[in-house]
Design a protein around this motif. Structure first.
Motif, mmCIF file in Angstrom:
data_model
loop_
_atom_site.group_PDB
_atom_site.id
_atom_site.type_symbol
_atom_site.label_atom_id
_atom_site.label_comp_id
_atom_site.label_asym_id
_atom_site.label_seq_id
_atom_site.Cartn_x
_atom_site.Cartn_y
_atom_site.Cartn_z
ATOM 1 N N GLN A 180 90.254 -66.211 -44.363
ATOM 2 C CA GLN A 180 91.077 -66.115 -45.587
ATOM 3 C C GLN A 180 91.473 -67.946 -46.371
ATOM 4 N N VAL A 181 91.119 -68.718 -46.345
ATOM 5 C CA VAL A 181 91.193 -69.363 -47.537
ATOM 6 C C VAL A 181 91.509 -69.560 -47.863
ATOM 7 N N ASP A 182 92.197 -68.624 -48.856
ATOM 8 C CA ASP A 182 93.728 -68.968 -49.821
ATOM 9 C C ASP A 182 95.250 -68.870 -48.926
ATOM 10 N N LYS A 183 95.037 -68.668 -47.706
ATOM 11 C CA LYS A 183 96.009 -68.903 -46.257
ATOM 12 C C LYS A 183 96.098 -69.838 -45.670
ATOM 13 N N PRO A 184 95.380 -70.398 -45.651
ATOM 14 C CA PRO A 184 96.187 -72.198 -45.229
ATOM 15 C C PRO A 184 96.843 -71.874 -43.678
ATOM 16 N N GLY A 185 96.431 -72.279 -42.905
ATOM 17 C CA GLY A 185 98.156 -72.325 -41.761
ATOM 18 C C GLY A 185 98.315 -73.503 -41.474
ATOM 19 N N ALA A 186 98.457 -73.559 -40.030
ATOM 20 C CA ALA A 186 98.925 -74.716 -39.065
ATOM 21 C C ALA A 186 97.865 -76.712 -39.657
ATOM 22 N N PRO A 187 98.616 -77.536 -39.780
ATOM 23 C CA PRO A 187 97.021 -78.825 -39.356
ATOM 24 C C PRO A 187 96.720 -78.443 -38.097
ATOM 25 N N VAL A 188 95.655 -79.080 -38.017
ATOM 26 C CA VAL A 188 93.959 -78.843 -36.878
ATOM 27 C C VAL A 188 95.052 -80.011 -36.408
ATOM 28 N N PRO A 221 92.931 -68.033 -41.024
ATOM 29 C CA PRO A 221 92.740 -67.289 -40.076
ATOM 30 C C PRO A 221 92.871 -66.631 -40.717
ATOM 31 N N VAL A 222 91.917 -65.595 -38.819
ATOM 32 C CA VAL A 222 90.318 -65.188 -39.635
ATOM 33 C C VAL A 222 90.578 -63.579 -38.930
ATOM 34 N N GLY A 264 84.277 -56.620 -30.127
ATOM 35 C CA GLY A 264 82.461 -56.171 -30.157
ATOM 36 C C GLY A 264 82.155 -57.145 -29.837
ATOM 37 N N GLU A 265 83.176 -58.134 -28.579
ATOM 38 C CA GLU A 265 82.668 -59.132 -28.198
ATOM 39 C C GLU A 265 81.727 -60.696 -29.261
ATOM 40 N N VAL A 266 82.077 -60.578 -30.415
ATOM 41 C CA VAL A 266 82.271 -60.585 -31.324
ATOM 42 C C VAL A 266 83.822 -62.046 -31.362
ATOM 43 N N TYR A 267 84.007 -63.132 -30.728
ATOM 44 C CA TYR A 267 85.084 -64.141 -31.036
ATOM 45 C C TYR A 267 84.928 -65.291 -32.143
ATOM 46 N N ALA A 268 85.726 -65.539 -32.509
ATOM 47 C CA ALA A 268 86.294 -66.446 -34.352
ATOM 48 C C ALA A 268 86.714 -66.989 -34.366
ATOM 49 N N THR A 269 87.215 -68.048 -35.112
ATOM 50 C CA THR A 269 88.470 -68.874 -35.338
ATOM 51 C C THR A 269 87.500 -69.997 -36.635
ATOM 52 N N ILE A 293 84.358 -65.230 -47.749
ATOM 53 C CA ILE A 293 85.448 -66.264 -47.283
ATOM 54 C C ILE A 293 85.868 -65.914 -48.307
ATOM 55 N N ALA A 294 87.092 -65.139 -47.803
ATOM 56 C CA ALA A 294 88.137 -64.778 -49.296
ATOM 57 C C ALA A 294 88.825 -66.298 -49.370
ATOM 58 N N GLY A 295 89.365 -65.104 -51.310
ATOM 59 C CA GLY A 295 89.884 -66.799 -51.845
ATOM 60 C C GLY A 295 89.736 -66.880 -53.126
ATOM 61 N N PRO A 296 90.400 -67.849 -54.236
ATOM 62 C CA PRO A 296 89.793 -67.841 -55.311
ATOM 63 C C PRO A 296 88.592 -68.547 -55.197
ATOM 64 N N LYS A 297 88.513 -69.914 -54.316
ATOM 65 C CA LYS A 297 87.669 -70.921 -54.360
ATOM 66 C C LYS A 297 85.791 -70.221 -53.938
ATOM 67 N N ARG A 298 85.030 -70.702 -54.301
ATOM 68 C CA ARG A 298 83.547 -69.798 -54.488
ATOM 69 C C ARG A 298 83.231 -71.441 -53.752
ATOM 70 N N VAL A 299 81.770 -70.806 -52.922
ATOM 71 C CA VAL A 299 81.721 -71.507 -51.671
ATOM 72 C C VAL A 299 79.988 -71.700 -52.141
ATOM 73 N N GLY A 300 79.447 -73.130 -51.850
ATOM 74 C CA GLY A 300 78.477 -73.468 -53.006
ATOM 75 C C GLY A 300 76.992 -72.607 -51.873
ATOM 76 N N LYS A 301 75.964 -72.703 -52.500
ATOM 77 C CA LYS A 301 74.819 -71.865 -52.088
ATOM 78 C C LYS A 301 73.897 -72.090 -50.501
#
Ligand code: AHR
Length: 664
Positions: free
Chosen positions: A36-44, A556-557, A568-573, A601-609
């Motif tokens: 959720q690129v459109d919902k940025p969270g806390a600074p790392v 958020p993921v 399902g044995e998949v972990y992500a961040t 990659i959800a949100g208004p920003k487009r990702v590069g090719k």
């Protein structure tokens, strides 16, 4: 107009497309990662991934500190430990150890006297190094020694690097005076050996006293005299660590209080640093290392310099008046803590005060007029019980008043849960502690099952420092533990949970850091080395991938629409690297099969090719790296093309994948 047959072909084709669509949809629905690129969270936090250094497994002397001579100042309790007498002629010379300790209190009271008769062809002693001496063909080594001539001509000392009968380098030092003086020579190694020795011989008649014998590589990190081992520092720097915790670990505590780590005895001239036994010397009956002492050639000043060199915040850990609770549990009485607290105050001054102050001047005299900008210190290592809380409280009261901006690290004890753990958290939370240090040396399965550990931690109050952790393939303190891929992969799954909760978890570090392949006490360790070579374990590469791809803000993921990690044995961040304008997705697949997924990659920003991926994987959970095969499990970088913000991706079986995508 279409004929019947044509129609039925089209209908069937459409049907097929629908079925494929359905199947694809089902597959996608089973493993769909939404960032959720459109919902940025806390600074790392910059400190999220750091390093834990302890002088265990010959990590300092014999490791990061590349002095080749063991017991260089004859201060081990057996002053000749590591040394053997050598005589190349008859009649033999006399060799004795003298101790001026009864005359004056000095950190370096022992020296050796060689008294050789007329016609002497060479009498002296050989040092065995740390399980041998490592020299590399063509490399230069600085030999230095303190000598005083006692009587007779005592013309010169001959110095040799040898492996058995093979001479690998030689030099001479001469012109000795009646007063102690340091003499130096350069030796160039004619061949490579990791098991050489160094011999010092008086040739000809006479009597000399010798002390502080050193053979030091010229090629240190930043080419510093008394500098650190280049290959090991490079491995550390390549991790881009956020902090460096030092000097431990239990070593801070000592078996007894008089064997605790005292930083003031580790700075200044090398021959004034007072040697003590290393508490790991006798810890494990199955891995006794009677020749393990701390020379403190690598002392607090060098730790600060190292932190600066590798771009890490220094985090010194201080004794809080408690010896190791696994050993003597000796306590300094509460009313006698002043000395310990003064050490903490003086340390902050040594690190941060201007060069014209008492402690700032000492730092400047050692070569660093600029402050080190120390921002945090640890009060005690892995302590527990009410005795710890009482002592922490006294420290915190004084230090917080004097240095409100210095963060204090406190202890949650040796286990990740249980009565002690709960007690400490409750008390330290009530005391408004800054950072609480949790330790977990657990089975790989525990790491996979606890990826959600911090999801429900309170969002206010003390932050977590996951200060020591490592998956144990057999069990804690077992000499059979391995740095295998199963452990590293399980840690990777767990770390996704640390990163997802970086608003609560401020710092993390794998422990221990180093192990000498011939001289270790504890396993697993992140980096292994011998006298010349070193390698990063699969665990190292996991840490490194997370650290160099840290990002600056959490994203958020969702896994199949849910924010529960590890489905399902998949972990992500995921995180955003704001300066680089990139999304970073880290995915762990612990399954033995490939997993086709969709990344959105959800949100208004487009990702590069195109994007970059780094995949760390092995089909063999038992796979390990080694000195001879250092990159059996190592990341593979590849460029990928993406079709849009939603794109299919196949996760390699048993893998950690980092995907970096530019945002337009
Ligand atoms: O990392 C090895 C030891 O484990 C550390 O010295 C101690 O803090 C923990 O018990």
């Amino acid at each position: 107009m279409k004929t019947r047959t044509e129609l039925s072909v089209w209908t069937r084709l459409l049907g097929l497309i629908c079925v494929i669509g359905l199947v694809t949809q089902v597959t996608l629905a089973q493993a769909n990662i939404t960032v959720q690129v459109d919902k940025p969270g806390a600074p790392v936090p910059k400190t999220l991934f750091g390093l834990f250094f302890e002088d265990i497994n010959f990590g300092a002397d014999g490791g990061l500190y590349p002095e080749r001579i063991k017991n260089r100042s004859f201060e081990f309790p057996n002053p000749m430990m590591g040394w053997t007498k050598v005589d190349r002629s008859e009649p033999k010379a006399q060799l004795h150890v003298f101790d001026q300790g009864s005359i004056k209190d000095t950190a370096n009271s022992h020296y050796v006297r060689i008294k050789a008769p007329a016609g002497n062809k060479g009498s002296g002693l050989t040092n065995e190094g740390f399980r041998g001496i490592g020299v590399e063909k063509g490399a230069e080594y600085t030999f230095s020694i303190m000598v005083r001539r006692v009587d007779g001509p005592a013309g010169h000392l001959r110095v040799e690097i040898n492996e058995g009968d093979r001479l690998l380098g030689e030099a001479r030092v001469s012109n000795f005076t009646k007063d102690w003086k340091t003499y130096t020579a350069t030796l160039r190694a004619s061949d490579t050996s990791s098991k050489a020795g160094l011999t010092v011989l008086l040739e000809g008649e006479g009597t000399v006293d010798i002390d502080m014998v050193s053979l030091y590589p010229k090629d240190t990190y930043q080419n510093r005299p008394n500098g650190l081992r280049k290959d090991l520092v490079t491995l550390l720097k390549d991790m881009k660590p956020g902090f460096l915790r030092f000097p431990g670990g239990c070593i801070v505590e000592g078996r007894y209080l008089d064997q605790r780590y005292q930083w003031k005895t580790t700075i200044g001239d090398l021959d004034e640093r007072r040697l003590i036994i290393n508490r790991w010397n006798t810890e494990f009956n199955w891995r006794l290392t009677p020749d393990y002492y701390q020379s403190f050639g690598l002392g607090y000043y060098e730790y600060f310099l190292l932190s600066e060199d590798i771009g890490a915040e220094p985090l010194p850990i201080l004794n809080c008046g408690m010896a190791c609770q696994f050993n003597s549990s000796e306590l300094a009485p509460l009313e006698d803590l002043d000395h310990y607290i003064q050490d903490a105050i003086d340390l902050i001054e040594f690190a941060n005060a201007p060069a014209n102050t008492e402690w700032g001047r000492k730092r400047a005299q050692m070569g660093h007029p600029r402050p080190f900008n120390l921002k945090m210190i640890g009060i005690g290592n892995e302590q527990w019980g009410p005795q710890y809380v009482e002592r922490y409280e006294v420290f915190a009261k004084v230090l917080k008043q004097k240095y409100p901006n210095v963060q204090l690290v406190s202890s949650a004890g040796p286990s990740p849960d249980g009565e002690r753990f709960d007690f400490l958290w409750e008390k330290l939370r009530a005391l408004n502690a800054d950072l609480i240090d949790e330790h977990y040396y657990m089975a790989p399965k525990w790491f996979r099952e606890n990826a959600g550990r911090y999801d429900n931690y309170p969002r206010t109050g003390p932050k977590v420092f996951a200060g020591e952790y490592a998956a144990q393939s057999v069990g804690i303190a077992s000499p059979d533990n391995k740095n295998n891929w199963e452990c590293a992969l399980s840690e990777a799954a767990f770390i996704t949970g640390l990163e997802r909760n970086a608003d609560v978890v401020a710092m993390t570090s794998y422990a221990p850091l180093f192990g000498h392949v011939d001289a270790w006490q504890w396993t697993p360790n992140m980096i292994w080395f011998d006298n010349l070579r070193s390698y990063g374990t699969p665990n190292y590469y996991v840490q490194r991938l997370f650290s160099v791809n840290r990002g600056t803000r959490l994203l958020p993921v969702l896994l199949d629409g849910s924010n529960k990690n590890g489905q399902g044995e998949v972990y992500a961040t995921a995180s955003l690297d704001e300066p680089a304008r990139e999304v970073i997705v880290k995915v762990v697949n612990t399954a033995a099969t490939a997993k086709p997924i969709t990344i959105d990659i959800a949100g208004p920003k487009r990702v590069g090719k195109t994007g970059n991926t780094f995949v760390l994987a092995s089909s063999d959970l038992k796979a390990e790296n080694s000195l001879d095969n250092p990159t059996r499990v190592a990341p593979v970088e590849r460029q990928i093309t993406v079709s849009g913000n939603q794109f299919p991706f196949t996760l390699t079986p048993q893998s950690l994948t980092v995907i970096r995508l530019a945002l337009r």
